[in-house]
Design an enzyme around this catalytic site. Structure first.
Site, PDB file in Angstrom:
ATOM      1  N   ASN A   5       0.821  -1.230   0.000  1.00  0.00           N
ATOM      2  CA  ASN A   5       0.000   0.000   0.000  1.00  0.00           C
ATOM      3  C   ASN A   5       0.844   1.264   0.000  1.00  0.00           C
ATOM      4  OD1 ASN A   5       0.723   0.568   2.668  1.00  0.00           O
ATOM      5  ND2 ASN A   5      -1.169  -0.257   3.538  1.00  0.00           N
ATOM      6  N   LYS A  63      -3.549   2.615   0.583  1.00  0.00           N
ATOM      7  CA  LYS A  63      -3.884   2.806   1.992  1.00  0.00           C
ATOM      8  C   LYS A  63      -5.062   3.769   2.063  1.00  0.00           C
ATOM      9  CE  LYS A  63      -1.318   3.370   6.335  1.00  0.00           C
ATOM     10  NZ  LYS A  63       0.066   3.302   6.874  1.00  0.00           N
ATOM     11  N   HIS A  76      -1.686   7.278   9.077  1.00  0.00           N
ATOM     12  CA  HIS A  76      -1.431   5.983   9.715  1.00  0.00           C
ATOM     13  C   HIS A  76      -1.913   6.021  11.162  1.00  0.00           C
ATOM     14  CE1 HIS A  76       0.668   2.135  10.419  1.00  0.00           C
ATOM     15  NE2 HIS A  76       0.824   2.610  11.649  1.00  0.00           N
ATOM     16  N   SER A 129      26.269 -29.383  18.165  1.00  0.00           N
ATOM     17  CA  SER A 129      26.716 -28.806  19.442  1.00  0.00           C
ATOM     18  C   SER A 129      25.652 -28.940  20.523  1.00  0.00           C
ATOM     19  CB  SER A 129      27.043 -27.316  19.267  1.00  0.00           C
ATOM     20  OG  SER A 129      28.234 -27.142  18.536  1.00  0.00           O
ATOM     21  N   GLU A 180      17.728 -17.402  13.395  1.00  0.00           N
ATOM     22  CA  GLU A 180      17.069 -17.704  14.669  1.00  0.00           C
ATOM     23  C   GLU A 180      15.648 -17.156  14.746  1.00  0.00           C
ATOM     24  OE1 GLU A 180      20.110 -16.400  14.331  1.00  0.00           O
ATOM     25  OE2 GLU A 180      21.376 -18.091  14.934  1.00  0.00           O
ATOM     26  N   GLN A 217      29.942 -15.886  22.134  1.00  0.00           N
ATOM     27  CA  GLN A 217      29.246 -17.183  22.113  1.00  0.00           C
ATOM     28  C   GLN A 217      28.657 -17.571  23.472  1.00  0.00           C
ATOM     29  OE1 GLN A 217      29.701 -18.618  18.750  1.00  0.00           O
ATOM     30  NE2 GLN A 217      30.521 -16.540  18.674  1.00  0.00           N
TER      31      GLN A 217
END
Lengths: 627, 627
Positions: free
Chosen positions: A185, A247, A261, A350, A371, A433
């Site tokens: 949009n 929009k 918005h 691991s 992830e 880590q």
């Protein structure tokens, strides 16, 4: 295009009418609420109309029916239009829409599963597609059912990298039961999106990422219908419908303009509602209706009462890493329940989640180094109680998906997270880590349960308990070996601490967990040798923490405790204990934790350098006894 | 291709030799360390050789020289090869490489800025490109200097969505001073990457995202040299060199094989080192040398002693949101220092960072809805002390970039984060938009400073102080209005709490912050009316917390305190206070916070529903006085 039949003219008009009804509801409900996003609803009105009244197959009376198509509104701020679609479909009275955003109403500002027709909470952008992937993966590979998954993504949120992780996942796993819709949009919250209406670039990107991409006018119900039909008949790859929209579509003097918005239309509302009503040909009862699933082919599954296939089988004194025991336990519960699955982000050798892959490759989902996709996919896979996902990676890399985990709590998900390589005890790989803030993160998740087992026996039981625990669970596991201290038949429970060393003459309590429990035991033995009795407590679960056992024992020894953890000072086990004892007078707690960004080095040397070793605990014990 | 000269044959051989020397160093240093990633080093040996000994322009003796080219090793686990390149370039003796991963050595498992030739810590994958973007943006737009930025990304980590956010950012902002190198070595940690050696798909994706993409044999120094030259002469868009490589290149029986990730070569080492030595033609002193910058055209900048251009100008009793005051203060510090910049993720009209854009558009960087890119770009922009970035979005959306923020601490960054819309007090938008875990997150960052101003005056001073504070800072700001309680000339300091209501006869202390400080003041007034003296403390900074003031005051009133915060129970202000009082006997602390996932509703109604309102504080005060 096989079997495509053009829509009947009356149906076309009806779908257009429904779209404008959704617009009207979006305007009026946000107007009553005095907040909300009607213009973001307007751009998707035809998409919802075609999906809910022509394309999707679902049971209005049973929104979580397992064989029904799934719909994920990734751009959650367009919730009023989605609520309106379900109301128009007949799930609840249209008049209820005016409860939008009221305290006590489940029609909240953004969708949550407090509503029976919502599977997951959305509102933090860019997360819906990973969840849809999880649903589609389950549908295709585990349920092997005919339901399809639709996910509506805003163009603004498509700037999120999580979207592209998920686009890649969907194409890599050939999720042809997934249909992604991009609502292009053009306008973000504070300015136009970076790509504006450049639908061709969206198409090219999606194609380069392996999707079948179709560009349509997102306000043309026939084009939409045709695209969804094409999607359903495209095999071997997922389809993306790139819908060029406006929009505030059909809102005169607002359509396609900036600065609208997240605002009700205010003084413009009445005029625009009249305008929309004027566009509606059939103001009477709907002539089209949601279609039921063709087949009830997603069969019931039972994910309750999951057990280890055999009890832990170690000897006291055995030395092995809890991550190894995790891999063993994962297979054991998978042996007793076919819906136990594992997901990992290229760390399976691991974290030992690879054990499940070796046992049954079909129940392991490789999510590669992504992830956010990893976590979102698991949340999707867990929806409607279809699977019991265990998600593993290095503990610290879950920080990459904190927002997804946070939203998981809002989604009432039952995903189990398993984080290895926590703390300085991982050694030479260094601070990038090391999980040193993972407990703070998972503790802050509402309703979470956090296991921090110290040995292999308790790890196996933690996995078994986690599989049966509602809400988000986190199991923190270690890289280095630890000594088995519990007998195989020891009974563990959520919220039940273990007193592992005790003597009536004890003068202080030491609380440790995982690797530091082992240091605490060593320290207690050393203290014992110099005549100081130090009781040692293993909390087993950091959340909920066994407040009673901890307070009683600290009181018994005279009010002194040491908490030692392989984590930063903030938000971990130490502060959990302090919260438990907050209202107790005459208790002092010495907290030992990692004080700064650590360095690379051998595990034992690091435990000592950062003050966590048995010798440091001994010193702290001697000091606290003077206070 | 303008001005491209083929490399002299001797130079080609020398660059090949250097590459093999880097391989040898990577093998021997990881062998001594007994851990590390030699095969991941081998795939990038020619890339580093060509960059460091032919393409890049930098001063070996002054690695952080502002006019030198920048290099970011996004795949941080290949650190040994990077360390070897700098050693071969002459920065330190090659023999030091054998200190790799030893405790006390700065040559850690993954690179950190403890080393003077490293600008940022890497090792959590997929983060380097956003940082490189920040550097390149500053080089192009603020320094307007000729230095170039090189970023080496592994193919495994290119699955991270953060990479694609950053690829989009770089093309959108036409960062033609940026050269991205993809090391496509086909193999991840636990299995092949999802795209393997399909360099054509990488090329297509990069082109679709607006890059100039060049596919090369990543072990051919001439192809690499030519590609880097092309990159340097390509204007208007960034260039990506897609280098097809082999993991473990030139390691016989290991090259291109699985199961060799993150392992020293062990018994194979000697033989492979001999093999590599046999490939080296010139074993003597290097014949090629790093090239200095053509121009010293990045001039010194001063980012010290930043001040508000004028003091806060409010009246006590004024009502306005701290987010509004943030926007005002941001412009005021920008007026006194040209290197103050702001970045936001399409929330600028909610966070009021748009004020800086209105004042000086060149100093506002729109990062769109991509928080990982937002945070990474800021960290890059702050490197080498070139700018003072303020990064804003909704507090809760920083959870999207927790990993980047965590790595920022390892990177010793000085970025300032500003999170608006914290807590249930945002109201109707609901839980997905509420920051309820942001304090837990930012407290767990080592060395962080957390401001939580309660009114407009303290907010302006928080911004001024943050700009001058080393390390990561976080300023938590509110959506709703709060009352101005401090005079404009009040002096604030990091770690200095303010006692805002006090009487010698007080019986308890109430600690609140931001919106809850206002509730605490109201509660104190109500308690006063019923004869109970409640001292009120504003911590101003949650971290460091003013332990002395808090303990002294609680002791003075008899050991009773209430902490009330608009945040979940875990890891926030309450636990910070509990940590401060952990070693104090005779102090009890009643903690009030948000107990579960909240709902949509009006702000005041939500504060009350979740127990944070003045009335609830009054009740808690009456109860604690009985204990």
């Amino acid at each position: 295009m096989a079997n495509y039949h053009k829509l009947d003219g009356k149906v076309v008009q009806e779908l257009k009418d429904i779209a404008n009804k959704l617009r009207i509801h979006s305007i009026s409900s946000t107007q009553v609420a005095k907040s909300g996003h009607p213009t973001s609803c307007a751009s998707i009105a035809e998409i919802l109309s075609v999906l809910f009244f022509n394309t999707m197959r679902y049971k209005v009376s049973a929104p979580r029916d397992p064989s029904s198509d799934r719909f994920v509104l990734s751009k959650g701020h367009a919730a009023p239009a989605l609520y309106a679609a379900w109301a128009e479909a007949g799930l609840f009275p249209v008049s209820d829409l005016n409860n939008l955003r009221k305290l006590g109403s489940d029609l909240e500002g953004h969708p949550t599963p407090r509503l029976n027709f919502i599977d997951v909470g959305t509102g933090s952008l860019g997360q819906g597609l990973a969840i849809a992937n999880g649903m589609a993966y389950v549908g295709k590979n585990y349920d092997k059912a005919s339901y399809r998954v639709y996910c509506l993504v805003g163009d603004g949120e498509s700037a999120e990298g999580s979207i592209w992780e998920s686009v890649h996942f969907a194409s890599y796993y050939k999720l042809d039961n997934l249909c992604l819709i991009f609502d292009v949009n053009r306008l973000g919250q504070s300015e136009p999106t970076s790509l504006g209406h450049d639908v061709d670039t969206y198409r090219k990107r999606l194609e380069a990422f392996g999707f079948h991409a179709i560009v349509v006018d997102g306000h043309d119900v026939e084009e939409l219908n045709k695209a969804f039909h094409t999607a359903a008949t495209t095999k071997g790859k997922p389809t993306a419908v790139v819908a060029k929209t406006l929009k505030g579509k059909n809102f005169p003097k607002i359509e396609d303009l900036e600065n609208w918005h997240g605002k009700p239309l205010g003084e413009h509302s009445d005029k625009i509602i009249s305008h929309l009503k004027g566009m509606i040909k059939n103001a009477g009862p709907l002539q089209v209706h949601p279609q039921k699933p063709l087949k009830d082919d997603a069969f019931p599954v039972d994910i309750t009462n999951i057990k280890l296939s055999s009890p832990p089988a170690y000897k006291i004194g055995d030395s092995l890493a809890t991550r190894v025991a995790y891999g063993t336990a994962l297979v054991k519960i998978a042996q007793t329940n076919p819906r136990v699955i594992a997901l990992d982000g290229d760390m399976k050798n691991s974290t030992f989640s690879e054990n499940l892959k070796k046992f049954d490759a079909s129940r392991y989902i490789e999510c590669f180094i992504a992830e956010q996709s990893l976590v979102g996919t698991a949340i999707g896979a867990a929806c409607r109680d279809r699977t019991v996902p265990f998600v593993s990676t290095f503990a610290t890399f879950f920080t990459r998906a904190f927002d997804q985990i946070r939203m998981g709590a809002i989604s009432q998900t039952n995903v189990n997270f398993v984080g290895s390589h926590c703390g300085v005890s991982i050694g030479e790989d260094g601070p990038s880590q090391m999980g040193l803030e993972d407990l703070a993160m998972f503790r802050s998740i509402p309703g979470s349960t956090i296991f921090y087992p110290a040995d292999a026996v308790s790890t196996e039981r933690a996995v078994e308990l986690a599989a049966n625990t509602k809400g988000i669970t986190f199991i923190r596991i270690n890289r280095p070996n630890t000594t088995v201290i519990y007998p195989n038949d020891h009974v563990f429970a959520v919220g039940k601490a273990e007193v592992v060393r005790s003597n009536p003459k004890d003068q202080l309590v030491i609380i440790g967990a995982g690797i530091t429990l082992q240091e605490a035991i060593t320290a207690s033995k050393k203290l014992s040798a110099v005549g100081i009795g130090a009781r040692v407590i293993d909390p087993f679960t950091v959340k909920p923490l066994d407040k009673n056992t901890i307070i009683e024992n600290i009181k018994e020894v005279g009010g002194r405790a040491i908490v030692v953890e392989d984590h930063y000072f903030e938000g971990g086990l130490g502060e959990a204990v302090l919260s438990a004892t907050a209202m107790e007078r005459n208790i002092i707690v010495k907290h030992i934790a990692v004080p700064r960004v650590p360095r690379s080095g051998p595990p034992a040397a690091l435990l000592d350098r950062y003050g966590l070793s048995a010798d440091h605990i001994v010193t702290a014990a001697q000091e606290i006894l003077k206070m």
